[in-house]
Design an enzyme around this catalytic site. Structure first.
Site, PDB file in Angstrom:
ATOM      1  N   HIS A  24       0.807  -1.228   0.000  1.00 46.02           N
ATOM      2  CA  HIS A  24       0.000   0.000   0.000  1.00 46.02           C
ATOM      3  C   HIS A  24       0.843   1.283   0.000  1.00 46.02           C
ATOM      4  O   HIS A  24       0.820   2.083   0.918  1.00 46.02           O
ATOM      5  CB  HIS A  24      -1.095   0.025   1.070  1.00 46.02           C
ATOM      6  CG  HIS A  24      -0.754  -0.511   2.433  1.00 46.02           C
ATOM      7  ND1 HIS A  24       0.217   0.035   3.216  1.00 46.02           N
ATOM      8  CD2 HIS A  24      -1.289  -1.518   3.143  1.00 46.02           C
ATOM      9  CE1 HIS A  24       0.261  -0.613   4.346  1.00 46.02           C
ATOM     10  NE2 HIS A  24      -0.624  -1.565   4.336  1.00 46.02           N
ATOM     11  N   HIS A  79      -2.540 -10.133  14.711  1.00 40.56           N
ATOM     12  CA  HIS A  79      -2.805  -8.944  13.891  1.00 40.56           C
ATOM     13  C   HIS A  79      -3.681  -9.379  12.732  1.00 40.56           C
ATOM     14  O   HIS A  79      -3.410 -10.383  12.078  1.00 40.56           O
ATOM     15  CB  HIS A  79      -1.468  -8.375  13.395  1.00 40.56           C
ATOM     16  CG  HIS A  79      -1.574  -7.126  12.585  1.00 40.56           C
ATOM     17  ND1 HIS A  79      -2.643  -6.263  12.652  1.00 40.56           N
ATOM     18  CD2 HIS A  79      -0.713  -6.564  11.669  1.00 40.56           C
ATOM     19  CE1 HIS A  79      -2.440  -5.242  11.831  1.00 40.56           C
ATOM     20  NE2 HIS A  79      -1.289  -5.404  11.215  1.00 40.56           N
ATOM     21  N   GLU A  81      -4.512  -7.568   9.887  1.00 42.57           N
ATOM     22  CA  GLU A  81      -4.344  -7.036   8.530  1.00 42.57           C
ATOM     23  C   GLU A  81      -4.222  -8.229   7.579  1.00 42.57           C
ATOM     24  O   GLU A  81      -3.614  -9.256   7.913  1.00 42.57           O
ATOM     25  CB  GLU A  81      -3.117  -6.114   8.448  1.00 42.57           C
ATOM     26  CG  GLU A  81      -3.092  -5.366   7.122  1.00 42.57           C
ATOM     27  CD  GLU A  81      -2.142  -4.166   7.052  1.00 42.57           C
ATOM     28  OE1 GLU A  81      -1.354  -3.963   8.002  1.00 42.57           O
ATOM     29  OE2 GLU A  81      -2.194  -3.441   6.044  1.00 42.57           O
ATOM     30  N   ASP A  83      -2.448  -9.315   5.272  1.00 38.87           N
ATOM     31  CA  ASP A  83      -1.201 -10.035   4.991  1.00 38.87           C
ATOM     32  C   ASP A  83      -0.919 -11.096   6.058  1.00 38.87           C
ATOM     33  O   ASP A  83      -0.071 -11.967   5.862  1.00 38.87           O
ATOM     34  CB  ASP A  83      -0.002  -9.087   4.816  1.00 38.87           C
ATOM     35  CG  ASP A  83       0.129  -8.042   5.902  1.00 38.87           C
ATOM     36  OD1 ASP A  83      -0.884  -7.693   6.520  1.00 38.87           O
ATOM     37  OD2 ASP A  83       1.251  -7.574   6.138  1.00 38.87           O
ATOM     38  N   HIS A 146       0.396  -2.489  14.809  1.00 42.38           N
ATOM     39  CA  HIS A 146       0.250  -1.515  13.760  1.00 42.38           C
ATOM     40  C   HIS A 146      -1.194  -1.041  13.552  1.00 42.38           C
ATOM     41  O   HIS A 146      -1.434   0.042  13.020  1.00 42.38           O
ATOM     42  CB  HIS A 146       0.803  -2.184  12.486  1.00 42.38           C
ATOM     43  CG  HIS A 146       0.538  -1.533  11.201  1.00 42.38           C
ATOM     44  ND1 HIS A 146       0.147  -2.193  10.068  1.00 42.38           N
ATOM     45  CD2 HIS A 146       0.619  -0.216  10.827  1.00 42.38           C
ATOM     46  CE1 HIS A 146       0.014  -1.372   9.060  1.00 42.38           C
ATOM     47  NE2 HIS A 146       0.288  -0.179   9.469  1.00 42.38           N
ATOM     48  N   ASP A 165       3.815  -7.030  13.343  1.00 41.28           N
ATOM     49  CA  ASP A 165       4.556  -6.121  12.455  1.00 41.28           C
ATOM     50  C   ASP A 165       5.790  -5.498  13.110  1.00 41.28           C
ATOM     51  O   ASP A 165       6.776  -5.175  12.425  1.00 41.28           O
ATOM     52  CB  ASP A 165       3.642  -4.980  11.981  1.00 41.28           C
ATOM     53  CG  ASP A 165       2.693  -5.401  10.873  1.00 41.28           C
ATOM     54  OD1 ASP A 165       2.935  -6.441  10.238  1.00 41.28           O
ATOM     55  OD2 ASP A 165       1.711  -4.683  10.647  1.00 41.28           O
ATOM     56  N   TYR A 193      11.429   0.050   6.923  1.00 37.43           N
ATOM     57  CA  TYR A 193      10.108  -0.487   7.290  1.00 37.43           C
ATOM     58  C   TYR A 193       9.457   0.422   8.330  1.00 37.43           C
ATOM     59  O   TYR A 193       8.284   0.785   8.218  1.00 37.43           O
ATOM     60  CB  TYR A 193      10.265  -1.909   7.844  1.00 37.43           C
ATOM     61  CG  TYR A 193       8.961  -2.575   8.191  1.00 37.43           C
ATOM     62  CD1 TYR A 193       8.290  -3.346   7.253  1.00 37.43           C
ATOM     63  CD2 TYR A 193       8.384  -2.434   9.442  1.00 37.43           C
ATOM     64  CE1 TYR A 193       7.083  -3.948   7.554  1.00 37.43           C
ATOM     65  CE2 TYR A 193       7.183  -3.026   9.762  1.00 37.43           C
ATOM     66  CZ  TYR A 193       6.534  -3.792   8.820  1.00 37.43           C
ATOM     67  OH  TYR A 193       5.335  -4.383   9.120  1.00 37.43           O
ATOM     68  N   HIS A 226       7.163 -10.237   9.623  1.00 35.50           N
ATOM     69  CA  HIS A 226       7.854  -9.975   8.352  1.00 35.50           C
ATOM     70  C   HIS A 226       9.361 -10.083   8.568  1.00 35.50           C
ATOM     71  O   HIS A 226       9.880  -9.568   9.570  1.00 35.50           O
ATOM     72  CB  HIS A 226       7.567  -8.565   7.831  1.00 35.50           C
ATOM     73  CG  HIS A 226       6.138  -8.291   7.478  1.00 35.50           C
ATOM     74  ND1 HIS A 226       5.525  -8.806   6.369  1.00 35.50           N
ATOM     75  CD2 HIS A 226       5.197  -7.534   8.096  1.00 35.50           C
ATOM     76  CE1 HIS A 226       4.274  -8.383   6.309  1.00 35.50           C
ATOM     77  NE2 HIS A 226       4.049  -7.611   7.352  1.00 35.50           N
TER      78      HIS A 226
END
Ligand code: FEO
Length: 402
Positions: A24, A79, A81, A83, A146, A165, A193, A226
């Site tokens: 994004h 989390h 989100e 991903d 996040h 994250d 990041y 990540h």
């Protein structure tokens, strides 16, 4: 890639996305990213987070090499989100877990995202813990680090923190640990990041540090969602996040600009000379040569941001407007700046850049430098003086922060 044991009976079962280059608006080129999920094998077999929906078969094959999907008892969604939760609906269908642990905000968000009110939600919050058998899991909510739903999970028996994250990097590699990759490159990706994902939530990161101190977890390994797992440089990544979240910057400026016929570019170079006069390092970034996320990566440790655009159709060149919009959203704090640009007849760009930068809480040092058509020697001398003024302001800002 095969599963990797990160602690006894704790396995990385995630996926490597070699091709993702736009998260994004954050260009991860050329390195891609990973979606990390972790499986703990204990009396209660527990999966921590999942992967992007299109990588669900990667996750399946990883888990299947260790256990059958239906053997999983618990799922923890640190989390939501997509991903990290995109594969969750499919996994939930296959696994039919006894419990799905998440924060209160996580349940709300997962229900809104996937519309499965029948899932066996078990809400956990800061201070809660569950037993898996020999191991246990403690939880801490990390709202806005996040997203509102975010939380950390900690296995005290392994001193292992699952941090979603936080502490992550967009780094696609077969190496799974911080001591298996080039450390300097790793820290650069970690900093980029933070600058492109976590920066606007720096006050919340400060709160997380306070909460970590209060909760007293003894952390020897950090497994983010990540990039690589931190096992050899835990102190260094925590110190780095401390500095990132305080927005500690140095004697550096970023000059970012676009130019139509090189007049604004000449101004940019003269401004750089003024910065050098004051002993300030700088990077010169043409928005057509550098993605806006690379500019933010450089701004991460710079105290000054000087932005230029020719006037185009009574406004700012589109890629400069794109950068300013992106930067404003990431809310850098404690920066000084200035605007500059050439024009043919109307010359609105400097005023417009100044207004946007002020609205982004950049302390503007001057009214900016405007040059009609080609800059003369005197015009460039004026730009050099602007660079000196910003350089002085950077030194004053840093002295104030000491
Ligand atoms: Fe990696 Fe906020 O998701």
């Amino acid at each position: 890639m095969a599963v990797v044991q990160i602690k006894k009976n704790v396995y990385w079962v995630g996926a490597i996305d070699w091709n993702d280059h736009d998260f994004h608006g954050y260009s991860t080129a050329p390195k891609g990213t990973t979606y990390n999920a972790y499986l703990v094998i204990d009396d209660k077999i527990t999966l921590f987070d999942t992967v992007k929906e299109e990588f669900k078969m990667d996750l399946y094959h990883q888990i299947r090499s260790l256990v059958k999907l239906e053997d999983i008892d618990y799922i923890v969604a640190n989390h939501m989100e997509p991903d990290h939760s995109g594969a969750l609906p499919w996994i939930m269908e296959q696994v039919q877990p006894e419990k799905l642990f998440c924060s209160k905000m996580g349940k709300k968000a997962l229900e809104e995202q996937y519309h499965h009110p029948e899932w066996p939600y078990e809400i956990v919050g800061t201070g809660d813990s569950i037993s898996l058998g020999k191991k246990s899991v403690q939880f801490m909510e990390t709202r806005m680090v996040h997203w509102p739903d975010s939380m950390f999970s900690f296995i005290p028996e392994d001193k292992l923190l699952f941090s979603q994250d936080a502490f992550g990097q967009n780094l696609a590699s077969v190496e799974r640990f911080d001591d298996e990759v080039d450390f300097e490159a790793l820290m650069k990706e970690t900093s980029f990041y933070y600058a492109n994902i976590v920066l606007p939530y720096s006050p919340q990161v400060r709160k997380v540090f306070t909460n970590l101190t209060n909760i007293g977890w003894d952390i020897s390994m950090i497994a983010p969602d990540h990039g690589v797992v931190w096992r050899s440089h835990v102190d260094k990544i925590i110190a780095a996040y401390d500095a990132y979240s305080k927005q500690v910057t140095g004697k550096k400026a970023v000059i970012v600009y676009d130019t139509m016929w090189h007049s604004t570019e000449k101004m940019a170079k003269a401004i750089g000379e003024g910065l050098t006069d004051e002993g300030i390092s700088y990077v010169l970034m043409h928005v057509k040569a550098f993605h806006h996320s690379q500019v933010m990566g450089e701004l991460a440790n710079a105290t000054g941001i000087i932005c230029g655009s020719s006037t185009h159709n009574n406004g700012i060149l589109p890629l400069v407007a794109d950068f300013l919009t992106y930067m404003k959203g990431l809310r850098p704090m404690g920066r000084v700046g200035a605007a500059f640009g050439s024009y043919g007849w109307s010359g609105e760009s400097v005023k417009q850049i100044t207004e946007i930068m002020e609205s982004a809480n950049i302390e503007m040092v001057t009214e900016g430098a405007r040059v009609k058509n080609r800059p003369t020697h005197n015009d460039l001398t004026g730009c050099r003086e602007l660079g000196r003024l910003v350089g002085k302001a950077i030194k004053e800002k840093l002295a104030t922060n000491e």
